[in-house]
Design a protein around this motif. Structure first.
Motif, PDB file in Angstrom:
ATOM      1  N   UNK A   3       0.833  -1.198   0.000  1.00 35.99           N
ATOM      2  CA  UNK A   3       0.000   0.000   0.000  1.00 35.99           C
ATOM      3  C   UNK A   3       0.871   1.253   0.000  1.00 35.99           C
ATOM      4  N   UNK A   4       1.986   1.190   0.722  1.00 32.88           N
ATOM      5  CA  UNK A   4       2.887   2.346   0.789  1.00 32.88           C
ATOM      6  C   UNK A   4       3.455   2.665  -0.594  1.00 32.88           C
ATOM      7  N   UNK A   5       3.936   1.653  -1.307  1.00 36.47           N
ATOM      8  CA  UNK A   5       4.471   1.920  -2.648  1.00 36.47           C
ATOM      9  C   UNK A   5       3.335   2.253  -3.608  1.00 36.47           C
ATOM     10  N   UNK A   6       2.154   1.673  -3.374  1.00 35.47           N
ATOM     11  CA  UNK A   6       0.984   2.007  -4.194  1.00 35.47           C
ATOM     12  C   UNK A   6       0.599   3.471  -4.052  1.00 35.47           C
ATOM     13  N   UNK A   7       0.621   3.972  -2.823  1.00 35.38           N
ATOM     14  CA  UNK A   7       0.335   5.387  -2.594  1.00 35.38           C
ATOM     15  C   UNK A   7       1.373   6.283  -3.251  1.00 35.38           C
ATOM     16  N   UNK A   8       2.616   5.856  -3.175  1.00 33.61           N
ATOM     17  CA  UNK A   8       3.701   6.598  -3.821  1.00 33.61           C
ATOM     18  C   UNK A   8       3.452   6.666  -5.333  1.00 33.61           C
ATOM     19  N   UNK A   9       3.181   5.500  -5.920  1.00 34.51           N
ATOM     20  CA  UNK A   9       2.940   5.437  -7.367  1.00 34.51           C
ATOM     21  C   UNK A   9       1.726   6.274  -7.766  1.00 34.51           C
ATOM     22  N   UNK A  10       0.692   6.240  -6.952  1.00 33.73           N
ATOM     23  CA  UNK A  10      -0.526   6.980  -7.280  1.00 33.73           C
ATOM     24  C   UNK A  10      -0.236   8.479  -7.400  1.00 33.73           C
ATOM     25  N   UNK A  11       0.547   9.005  -6.466  1.00 29.96           N
ATOM     26  CA  UNK A  11       0.885  10.432  -6.497  1.00 29.96           C
ATOM     27  C   UNK A  11       1.768  10.769  -7.705  1.00 29.96           C
ATOM     28  N   UNK A  12       2.663   9.863  -8.069  1.00 27.14           N
ATOM     29  CA  UNK A  12       3.488  10.081  -9.270  1.00 27.14           C
ATOM     30  C   UNK A  12       2.580  10.107 -10.505  1.00 27.14           C
ATOM     31  N   UNK A  13       1.613   9.199 -10.543  1.00 27.14           N
ATOM     32  CA  UNK A  13       0.659   9.167 -11.666  1.00 27.14           C
ATOM     33  C   UNK A  13      -0.193  10.439 -11.693  1.00 27.14           C
ATOM     34  N   UNK A  14      -0.527  10.976 -10.520  1.00 29.16           N
ATOM     35  CA  UNK A  14      -1.266  12.243 -10.474  1.00 29.16           C
ATOM     36  C   UNK A  14      -0.471  13.354 -11.143  1.00 29.16           C
ATOM     37  N   UNK A  15       0.823  13.423 -10.853  1.00 32.90           N
ATOM     38  CA  UNK A  15       1.679  14.434 -11.484  1.00 32.90           C
ATOM     39  C   UNK A  15       1.748  14.210 -12.989  1.00 32.90           C
ATOM     40  N   UNK A  16       1.861  12.963 -13.396  1.00 33.88           N
ATOM     41  CA  UNK A  16       1.890  12.657 -14.829  1.00 33.88           C
ATOM     42  C   UNK A  16       0.600  13.120 -15.497  1.00 33.88           C
ATOM     43  N   UNK A  17      -0.527  12.862 -14.871  1.00 38.20           N
ATOM     44  CA  UNK A  17      -1.818  13.289 -15.421  1.00 38.20           C
ATOM     45  C   UNK A  17      -1.893  14.808 -15.531  1.00 38.20           C
ATOM     46  N   UNK A  18      -1.352  15.504 -14.545  1.00 37.63           N
ATOM     47  CA  UNK A  18      -1.351  16.969 -14.573  1.00 37.63           C
ATOM     48  C   UNK A  18      -0.556  17.497 -15.766  1.00 37.63           C
TER      49      UNK A  18
END
Length: 147
Positions: free
Chosen positions: A54-69
């Motif tokens: 979950x910790x790495x999943x949360x990390x990845x999710x935020x990176x994907x948010x930046x990519x989407x932006x």
């Protein structure tokens, strides 16, 4: 492997893409799906988390948010265990002030070489923000960091 403690918005295109790939590799290691990198020093902080996937999943999710932006499309279906509410349900991972300063210096050196406009944009930042998975605490550069 470079899994930045810094907020992903500071990364240039190459850095953001590399961070995504490296964090996916870290996820594979934590899930036991690969033999390589199992003892990589940057995995310690995720492995020490109460819920490493979950910790790495949360990390990845935020990176994907930046990519989407930035109108990039990172495939979120590759995240094995995405935390609810984008990681707000996870305790933050501590990162020391010394580690943040070290990473900031390292990133700025990279940006000056390959993305000078980005470096100029961020050169006045004296207290860089960290990735939402982390919480800054006092201390020196992390013992796992190669200096």
């Amino acid at each position: 492997m470079r899994i930045w403690s810094l907020r992903s918005s500071y990364l240039d295109r190459q850095g953001l893409t590399a961070c995504w790939r490296e964090a996916l590799l870290a996820q594979a290691v934590l899930a036991g799906r690969t033999r390589g990198y199992t003892n990589h020093s940057q995995l310690i902080r995720f492995r020490d988390s109460p819920e490493p996937l979950k910790a790495i999943g949360g990390y990845l999710w935020a990176v994907a948010d930046e990519a989407s932006a930035r109108s990039y499309s990172f495939d979120r279906t590759r995240i094995v265990e995405a935390p609810s509410t984008h990681g707000a349900d996870l305790p933050p991972i501590p990162v020391t002030e010394g580690q943040v300063a070290h990473e900031w210096s390292h990133l700025m050196a990279k940006l000056r070489l390959r993305s000078p406009d980005q470096a100029t944009r961020w050169e006045s930042v004296t207290s860089p923000a960290v990735h939402p998975s982390f919480l800054v605490v006092p201390g020196p550069v992390a013992p796992w960091e190669r200096v």
